[in-house]
Design an enzyme around this catalytic site. Sequence first.
Site, PDB file in Angstrom:
ATOM      1  N   SER A 135      40.290  41.612  26.763  1.00  0.00           N
ATOM      2  CA  SER A 135      40.222  41.541  28.214  1.00  0.00           C
ATOM      3  C   SER A 135      40.585  40.115  28.607  1.00  0.00           C
ATOM      4  O   SER A 135      39.910  39.172  28.200  1.00  0.00           O
ATOM      5  CB  SER A 135      38.804  41.896  28.660  1.00  0.00           C
ATOM      6  OG  SER A 135      38.647  41.656  30.038  1.00  0.00           O
ATOM      7  N   LYS A 161      43.844  44.291  28.369  1.00  0.00           N
ATOM      8  CA  LYS A 161      43.341  44.565  29.719  1.00  0.00           C
ATOM      9  C   LYS A 161      43.541  43.319  30.555  1.00  0.00           C
ATOM     10  O   LYS A 161      43.175  42.216  30.140  1.00  0.00           O
ATOM     11  CB  LYS A 161      41.863  44.954  29.624  1.00  0.00           C
ATOM     12  CG  LYS A 161      41.084  44.910  30.918  1.00  0.00           C
ATOM     13  CD  LYS A 161      39.741  45.611  30.742  1.00  0.00           C
ATOM     14  CE  LYS A 161      38.607  44.820  31.355  1.00  0.00           C
ATOM     15  NZ  LYS A 161      37.300  45.480  31.166  1.00  0.00           N
ATOM     16  N   LYS A 163      42.860  41.441  34.273  1.00  0.00           N
ATOM     17  CA  LYS A 163      42.071  41.467  35.505  1.00  0.00           C
ATOM     18  C   LYS A 163      43.025  41.392  36.684  1.00  0.00           C
ATOM     19  O   LYS A 163      43.978  40.590  36.667  1.00  0.00           O
ATOM     20  CB  LYS A 163      41.104  40.279  35.525  1.00  0.00           C
ATOM     21  CG  LYS A 163      40.036  40.345  34.437  1.00  0.00           C
ATOM     22  CD  LYS A 163      39.027  41.443  34.722  1.00  0.00           C
ATOM     23  CE  LYS A 163      37.898  41.427  33.694  1.00  0.00           C
ATOM     24  NZ  LYS A 163      36.874  42.458  33.975  1.00  0.00           N
ATOM     25  N   ASP A 188      41.750  45.895  35.355  1.00  0.00           N
ATOM     26  CA  ASP A 188      40.360  45.965  35.832  1.00  0.00           C
ATOM     27  C   ASP A 188      40.256  45.175  37.131  1.00  0.00           C
ATOM     28  O   ASP A 188      40.527  43.970  37.149  1.00  0.00           O
ATOM     29  CB  ASP A 188      39.419  45.372  34.767  1.00  0.00           C
ATOM     30  CG  ASP A 188      37.939  45.556  35.115  1.00  0.00           C
ATOM     31  OD1 ASP A 188      37.636  46.098  36.201  1.00  0.00           O
ATOM     32  OD2 ASP A 188      37.093  45.152  34.288  1.00  0.00           O
ATOM     33  N   GLU A 213      40.582  50.263  36.043  1.00  0.00           N
ATOM     34  CA  GLU A 213      39.127  50.192  35.951  1.00  0.00           C
ATOM     35  C   GLU A 213      38.525  49.698  37.272  1.00  0.00           C
ATOM     36  O   GLU A 213      38.990  48.702  37.833  1.00  0.00           O
ATOM     37  CB  GLU A 213      38.771  49.235  34.804  1.00  0.00           C
ATOM     38  CG  GLU A 213      37.293  49.110  34.490  1.00  0.00           C
ATOM     39  CD  GLU A 213      37.059  48.214  33.253  1.00  0.00           C
ATOM     40  OE1 GLU A 213      38.006  47.970  32.478  1.00  0.00           O
ATOM     41  OE2 GLU A 213      35.919  47.759  33.079  1.00  0.00           O
TER      42      GLU A 213
END
Length: 369
Positions: A135, A161, A163, A188, A213
């Site tokens: 992430s 992932k 942000k 996300d 997400e």
Amino acid sequence: MRVDRVDLWEVRLPLIRPFRTSSSQRAAISHIVVRVEVDGIPGWGECVAPIDPYYCEETTGTCWLILTEFLIPAVLNRDWSCIDDFRALYSRVKGNRFAKAGLESAVCVAEAARAGLSLARWLGGTRSLIQSGVSLGIEDDLGRLTDLIAEHLAQGYRRVKLKIAPGHDIDVVRHVRRRYPDLPLQVDANSAYSLEDADHLAQLDAFNLLLIEQPLAHDDIVDHARLQARLQTAICLDESLRSLADVRHALEIDACRIVNIKPGRVGGLIEARAIHDLCLRRGVPVWCGGMHEFGIGRAVNLALASLPGFTLPGDVSGSDKYYAQDLVEPPILASNGQIPVPDTPGLGHQPSTERIQAASRRHWSSLKV
Ligand code: OSB
Ligand code: MG
């Protein structure tokens, strides 16, 4: 069985790289390390709530308060015969799931050790390796972001992932996708959007993402169902899912098609496993999220992610991605994008009391009250 001693330390470790999301920015992590003795057998847990209430309502400080004033007094020196009886001792306490999870996981670790099983096997885990993703926080410089991705791919991680936040979304994903057309990629939003952004978010459908997400509010399952009806990309919920009931409600109205499970967010390993079991029965893929855990919480996540329904790579990465020196030995490390699940009894990664004490801001012991 009986919990006859509890110790807490608030431990602070600097992050190797500061981490920014749509909801917070951090340079260090403070979690509560929990040590219990169950009939003299030690067990370790970690409260993984953030220091501030920007991801969820709980914080390191609220966990400390709820543990010392309510949860520990409810369980100390009380008899119970199975983990469900243990949880019932504090079922009067509403919410405060991160606080409950830290205590419950410590007791689960002691129970596994007593049974001579690894935590993973005690839970019913079947995998000996878990698939590890990374992430990555928000970076203003897209060149720096692609460098970070390249670095992690070179280390063997296979899923990334990113942000996202308003003003930092479609262009970022387009840039990364151009550079990495086949990379398993997901985003996300940490609850940064509203339903009015549906058309904007639908532009993400062009980039073949594994999932998006938590696009909408932390407590809004209904609007997520409305949004999912307008997106091809699967919604995965994180903040919105605090219990088995939340997951059932979300699935009933198609508010998400994938579930992020974090033991802390849902009140512990037993609730996390129940969510896993429900999703497995319904054919809903799950993956294990992360809260920048130290080695104790990370080992707990590792055990959970060994359950058969965890078919997607999670956010459980090697601790060297976050901390110069972690609290456990051996450290938790990924190789080739996979992390081995320990098979020795209990947690399988031994916490160092010395390192915990060295990084501790405050200590509490049931022996002193
Ligand atoms: O939303 O999944 C999240 C970290 C802290 C709080 C919330 C989240 C995260 C992460 C990083 O995404 C997960 C990790 O690497 O541990
Ligand atoms: Mg998340």
